[in-house]
Design a protein around this motif. Structure first.
Motif, PDB file in Angstrom:
ATOM      1  N   PHE A 171       0.817  -1.213   0.000  1.00 45.81           N
ATOM      2  CA  PHE A 171       0.000   0.000   0.000  1.00 45.81           C
ATOM      3  C   PHE A 171       0.856   1.270   0.000  1.00 45.81           C
ATOM      4  O   PHE A 171       1.877   1.341   0.703  1.00 45.81           O
ATOM      5  CB  PHE A 171      -0.862   0.047   1.268  1.00 45.81           C
ATOM      6  N   PRO A 172       0.403   2.289  -0.743  1.00 44.66           N
ATOM      7  CA  PRO A 172       0.996   3.607  -0.526  1.00 44.66           C
ATOM      8  C   PRO A 172       0.649   4.041   0.904  1.00 44.66           C
ATOM      9  O   PRO A 172      -0.326   3.546   1.487  1.00 44.66           O
ATOM     10  CB  PRO A 172       0.303   4.484  -1.565  1.00 44.66           C
ATOM     11  N   VAL A 173       1.423   4.945   1.433  1.00 45.59           N
ATOM     12  CA  VAL A 173       1.320   5.238   2.874  1.00 45.59           C
ATOM     13  C   VAL A 173      -0.105   5.633   3.302  1.00 45.59           C
ATOM     14  O   VAL A 173      -0.576   5.264   4.385  1.00 45.59           O
ATOM     15  CB  VAL A 173       2.376   6.306   3.273  1.00 45.59           C
ATOM     16  N   GLN A 174      -0.809   6.343   2.422  1.00 41.85           N
ATOM     17  CA  GLN A 174      -2.144   6.831   2.809  1.00 41.85           C
ATOM     18  C   GLN A 174      -3.188   5.717   2.898  1.00 41.85           C
ATOM     19  O   GLN A 174      -4.281   5.940   3.404  1.00 41.85           O
ATOM     20  CB  GLN A 174      -2.609   7.954   1.857  1.00 41.85           C
ATOM     21  N   PHE A 175      -2.877   4.512   2.423  1.00 44.74           N
ATOM     22  CA  PHE A 175      -3.829   3.400   2.465  1.00 44.74           C
ATOM     23  C   PHE A 175      -3.647   2.499   3.701  1.00 44.74           C
ATOM     24  O   PHE A 175      -4.443   1.591   3.935  1.00 44.74           O
ATOM     25  CB  PHE A 175      -3.671   2.503   1.222  1.00 44.74           C
ATOM     26  N   VAL A 176      -2.599   2.716   4.454  1.00 43.29           N
ATOM     27  CA  VAL A 176      -2.302   1.807   5.572  1.00 43.29           C
ATOM     28  C   VAL A 176      -3.409   1.922   6.635  1.00 43.29           C
ATOM     29  O   VAL A 176      -3.774   3.033   7.043  1.00 43.29           O
ATOM     30  CB  VAL A 176      -0.920   2.138   6.191  1.00 43.29           C
ATOM     31  N   PRO A 177      -3.959   0.782   7.078  1.00 47.39           N
ATOM     32  CA  PRO A 177      -5.020   0.840   8.090  1.00 47.39           C
ATOM     33  C   PRO A 177      -4.584   1.620   9.328  1.00 47.39           C
ATOM     34  O   PRO A 177      -3.436   1.502   9.758  1.00 47.39           O
ATOM     35  CB  PRO A 177      -5.253  -0.645   8.431  1.00 47.39           C
ATOM     36  N   LYS A 178      -5.513   2.381   9.875  1.00 45.27           N
ATOM     37  CA  LYS A 178      -5.103   3.361  10.873  1.00 45.27           C
ATOM     38  C   LYS A 178      -4.576   2.751  12.176  1.00 45.27           C
ATOM     39  O   LYS A 178      -3.797   3.368  12.879  1.00 45.27           O
ATOM     40  CB  LYS A 178      -6.219   4.375  11.139  1.00 45.27           C
ATOM     41  N   THR A 179      -4.972   1.515  12.454  1.00 47.33           N
ATOM     42  CA  THR A 179      -4.487   0.952  13.733  1.00 47.33           C
ATOM     43  C   THR A 179      -2.979   0.766  13.764  1.00 47.33           C
ATOM     44  O   THR A 179      -2.395   0.757  14.840  1.00 47.33           O
ATOM     45  CB  THR A 179      -5.129  -0.408  14.105  1.00 47.33           C
ATOM     46  N   PHE A 180      -2.346   0.600  12.594  1.00 49.82           N
ATOM     47  CA  PHE A 180      -0.880   0.474  12.620  1.00 49.82           C
ATOM     48  C   PHE A 180      -0.250   1.741  13.208  1.00 49.82           C
ATOM     49  O   PHE A 180       0.718   1.679  13.962  1.00 49.82           O
ATOM     50  CB  PHE A 180      -0.323   0.214  11.212  1.00 49.82           C
ATOM     51  N   TRP A 181      -0.841   2.889  12.849  1.00 47.60           N
ATOM     52  CA  TRP A 181      -0.305   4.155  13.376  1.00 47.60           C
ATOM     53  C   TRP A 181      -0.709   4.309  14.846  1.00 47.60           C
ATOM     54  O   TRP A 181       0.103   4.712  15.677  1.00 47.60           O
ATOM     55  CB  TRP A 181      -0.823   5.350  12.562  1.00 47.60           C
ATOM     56  N   GLU A 182      -1.976   3.984  15.124  1.00 50.19           N
ATOM     57  CA  GLU A 182      -2.463   4.157  16.506  1.00 50.19           C
ATOM     58  C   GLU A 182      -1.674   3.292  17.487  1.00 50.19           C
ATOM     59  O   GLU A 182      -1.429   3.685  18.622  1.00 50.19           O
ATOM     60  CB  GLU A 182      -3.949   3.781  16.585  1.00 50.19           C
ATOM     61  N   GLN A 183      -1.326   2.084  17.031  1.00 49.82           N
ATOM     62  CA  GLN A 183      -0.592   1.166  17.914  1.00 49.82           C
ATOM     63  C   GLN A 183       0.912   1.405  17.876  1.00 49.82           C
ATOM     64  O   GLN A 183       1.677   0.690  18.511  1.00 49.82           O
ATOM     65  CB  GLN A 183      -0.869  -0.298  17.507  1.00 49.82           C
ATOM     66  N   ASN A 184       1.299   2.398  17.110  1.00 51.60           N
ATOM     67  CA  ASN A 184       2.720   2.732  16.980  1.00 51.60           C
ATOM     68  C   ASN A 184       3.575   1.522  16.579  1.00 51.60           C
ATOM     69  O   ASN A 184       4.660   1.282  17.121  1.00 51.60           O
ATOM     70  CB  ASN A 184       3.232   3.345  18.302  1.00 51.60           C
ATOM     71  N   CYS A 185       3.048   0.761  15.615  1.00 48.06           N
ATOM     72  CA  CYS A 185       3.752  -0.443  15.167  1.00 48.06           C
ATOM     73  C   CYS A 185       5.053  -0.068  14.469  1.00 48.06           C
ATOM     74  O   CYS A 185       5.147   0.993  13.849  1.00 48.06           O
ATOM     75  CB  CYS A 185       2.893  -1.215  14.164  1.00 48.06           C
ATOM     76  N   ARG A 186       6.000  -0.971  14.556  1.00 47.70           N
ATOM     77  CA  ARG A 186       7.225  -0.767  13.787  1.00 47.70           C
ATOM     78  C   ARG A 186       6.941  -1.084  12.319  1.00 47.70           C
ATOM     79  O   ARG A 186       6.289  -2.087  12.017  1.00 47.70           O
ATOM     80  CB  ARG A 186       8.343  -1.655  14.326  1.00 47.70           C
ATOM     81  N   ILE A 187       7.445  -0.215  11.465  1.00 44.64           N
ATOM     82  CA  ILE A 187       7.226  -0.389  10.028  1.00 44.64           C
ATOM     83  C   ILE A 187       8.584  -0.326   9.331  1.00 44.64           C
ATOM     84  O   ILE A 187       9.406   0.550   9.628  1.00 44.64           O
ATOM     85  CB  ILE A 187       6.290   0.709   9.473  1.00 44.64           C
ATOM     86  N   ILE A 188       8.789  -1.280   8.443  1.00 45.56           N
ATOM     87  CA  ILE A 188      10.026  -1.293   7.656  1.00 45.56           C
ATOM     88  C   ILE A 188       9.641  -1.029   6.207  1.00 45.56           C
ATOM     89  O   ILE A 188       8.825  -1.767   5.646  1.00 45.56           O
ATOM     90  CB  ILE A 188      10.736  -2.643   7.812  1.00 45.56           C
ATOM     91  N   TYR A 189      10.173   0.013   5.647  1.00 40.29           N
ATOM     92  CA  TYR A 189       9.907   0.315   4.234  1.00 40.29           C
ATOM     93  C   TYR A 189      11.177   0.028   3.433  1.00 40.29           C
ATOM     94  O   TYR A 189      12.261   0.477   3.800  1.00 40.29           O
ATOM     95  CB  TYR A 189       9.491   1.789   4.051  1.00 40.29           C
ATOM     96  N   VAL A 190      11.029  -0.735   2.364  1.00 39.41           N
ATOM     97  CA  VAL A 190      12.176  -1.020   1.497  1.00 39.41           C
ATOM     98  C   VAL A 190      11.944  -0.326   0.156  1.00 39.41           C
ATOM     99  O   VAL A 190      10.884  -0.495  -0.453  1.00 39.41           O
ATOM    100  CB  VAL A 190      12.342  -2.538   1.228  1.00 39.41           C
ATOM    101  N   ALA A 191      12.931   0.426  -0.278  1.00 42.12           N
ATOM    102  CA  ALA A 191      12.834   1.121  -1.562  1.00 42.12           C
ATOM    103  C   ALA A 191      13.959   0.642  -2.477  1.00 42.12           C
ATOM    104  O   ALA A 191      15.042   0.284  -2.013  1.00 42.12           O
ATOM    105  CB  ALA A 191      12.941   2.624  -1.347  1.00 42.12           C
ATOM    106  N   ARG A 192      13.684   0.672  -3.774  1.00 46.92           N
ATOM    107  CA  ARG A 192      14.669   0.240  -4.771  1.00 46.92           C
ATOM    108  C   ARG A 192      14.732   1.293  -5.868  1.00 46.92           C
ATOM    109  O   ARG A 192      13.691   1.894  -6.192  1.00 46.92           O
ATOM    110  CB  ARG A 192      14.206  -1.100  -5.349  1.00 46.92           C
ATOM    111  N   ASN A 193      15.877   1.487  -6.439  1.00 45.81           N
ATOM    112  CA  ASN A 193      15.969   2.539  -7.471  1.00 45.81           C
ATOM    113  C   ASN A 193      14.953   2.258  -8.578  1.00 45.81           C
ATOM    114  O   ASN A 193      14.676   1.104  -8.937  1.00 45.81           O
ATOM    115  CB  ASN A 193      17.398   2.679  -7.991  1.00 45.81           C
ATOM    116  N   GLY A 194      14.391   3.345  -9.121  1.00 49.03           N
ATOM    117  CA  GLY A 194      13.255   3.237 -10.036  1.00 49.03           C
ATOM    118  C   GLY A 194      13.556   2.443 -11.293  1.00 49.03           C
ATOM    119  O   GLY A 194      12.684   1.741 -11.817  1.00 49.03           O
ATOM    120  N   LYS A 195      14.787   2.531 -11.775  1.00 47.28           N
ATOM    121  CA  LYS A 195      15.105   1.859 -13.044  1.00 47.28           C
ATOM    122  C   LYS A 195      15.068   0.333 -12.856  1.00 47.28           C
ATOM    123  O   LYS A 195      14.457  -0.384 -13.646  1.00 47.28           O
ATOM    124  CB  LYS A 195      16.475   2.323 -13.547  1.00 47.28           C
TER     125      LYS A 195
END
Ligand code: PPS
Length: 299
Positions: A114-138
């Motif tokens: 999900f893009p960040v705005q789609f993440v269910p709100k309880t993840f933020w409310e519960q202050n869950c740890r989130i790992i985001y992995v990004a890769r170069n666009g090409k």
């Protein structure tokens, strides 16, 4: 010989605009339930744009948490069941949300694209740890292209030229790569429990990235365990590991391309024409000019 002999081909989905993001039914049909997901404070969410290294990081986390305590898990449960794909909804199959709800582990490891705005709100409310992995666009584009050619639940890939244009326009499943990586990066400013990492760094120094992950997660594995994890998640090991390589997924045709395809930084050079590379770079500068995010297209 086909590696996934019970292969099933399903009709290719069409993308549609879902709250401003190009999506398809397999990832939106369970939207209401997914939005009501009840996160627990110790849940760990692994978030990525597709093909950025989700499986790699999922497997690292699984080994760190459960590699010692549940060795049988390593030979009997595929990674996509250990780390359910939260929004995945395929009629007739257990939904990702239900799989996540019923995970017997602590912590529960959960995957999302999900893009960040789609993440269910309880993840933020519960202050869950989130790992985001990004890769170069090409490289991300190239990996996604090959994935779309072999996975019949994804929209038709079409020609490379066409795909290149679609990627730049953001008309991909899960929308624009540019918006995805940028808005998750921005989220870091207001949400400290987000660890943002890069595929290229993992390739360059897997051990160092695992050390950083451990420090974010408050884990202090012995040198022996770290070594076991580093060695277990090498590309060739994962490619040959039936529990990690997706070879038993019916919708993927490994005669076309493998899920564990190349695992490299810079494979885009084998796909981009000189003109495409210039077009990408010009467009990238415009789209990313307001972000401090920096990618490495080669190492
Ligand atoms: S998905 O379908 O979105 O969950 O795919 P995802 O796991 O995010 O990305 C798949 C790409 O990651 C590569 N991969 C790895 N590279 C290096 N080392 C390891 N261990 C590894 N595991 C997965 C995989 O090969 C895909 O990239 P490409 O470039 O297509 O090879």
């Amino acid at each position: 010989m086909s590696l996934n002999p019970e292969k099933v081909t399903v009709p290719r989905p069409e993308l549609f605009d879902f709250h401003g993001v190009w999506m398809a039914p397999n990832f939106t049909d369970n939207w209401e339930n997914v939005q009501k997901f009840e996160a627990r404070p110790d849940d760990i969410l692994i978030a990525t744009y597709p093909k950025a290294g989700t499986t790699w990081v999922s497997y690292i986390l699984d080994l760190l948490y459960f590699g010692q305590t549940s060795p049988e898990r390593q030979t009997s449960i595929p990674i996509y069941e250990r780390v359910p794909f939260m929004e995945l909804f395929i009629p007739g199959k257990v939904s990702g949300k239900d799989l996540a709800d019923n995970l017997p582990t602590t912590p529960r490891l959960i995957k999302t694209h999900f893009p960040v705005q789609f993440v269910p709100k309880t993840f933020w409310e519960q202050n869950c740890r989130i790992i985001y992995v990004a890769r170069n666009g090409k490289d991300n584009m190239v990996s996604y292209f090959h994935f779309d050619t072999m996975n019949s639940t994804q929209p038709e890939a079409g020609t490379w030229n066409n795909y290149f244009q679609r990627f730049i326009q953001g008309k991909m499943m899960y929308g624009s790569w540019y918006d995805h990586v940028r808005s998750w990066w921005k989220k870091k400013e207001t949400y400290p429990n987000l660890h943002y990492m890069f595929y290229e760094d993992l390739i360059e120094d897997t051990q160092q990235e695992i050390d950083k992950l451990c420090s974010f997660l408050g884990l202090s594995p012995s040198a022996e365990i770290t070594e076991m994890v580093v060695s277990g998640v090498q590309f060739d090991k994962m490619k040959n590991n039936q529990m990690a390589n997706y070879s038993n997924v019916p919708f993927m045709d490994f005669n076309i391309s493998h899920f564990m395809r190349k695992g490299k930084v810079g494979d885009w050079k084998n796909h981009f024409t000189v003109a495409q590379n210039e077009e990408f770079d010009d467009d990238y500068k415009k789209k990313m000019k307001d972000s401090t995010l920096q990618f490495r297209n080669e190492i």
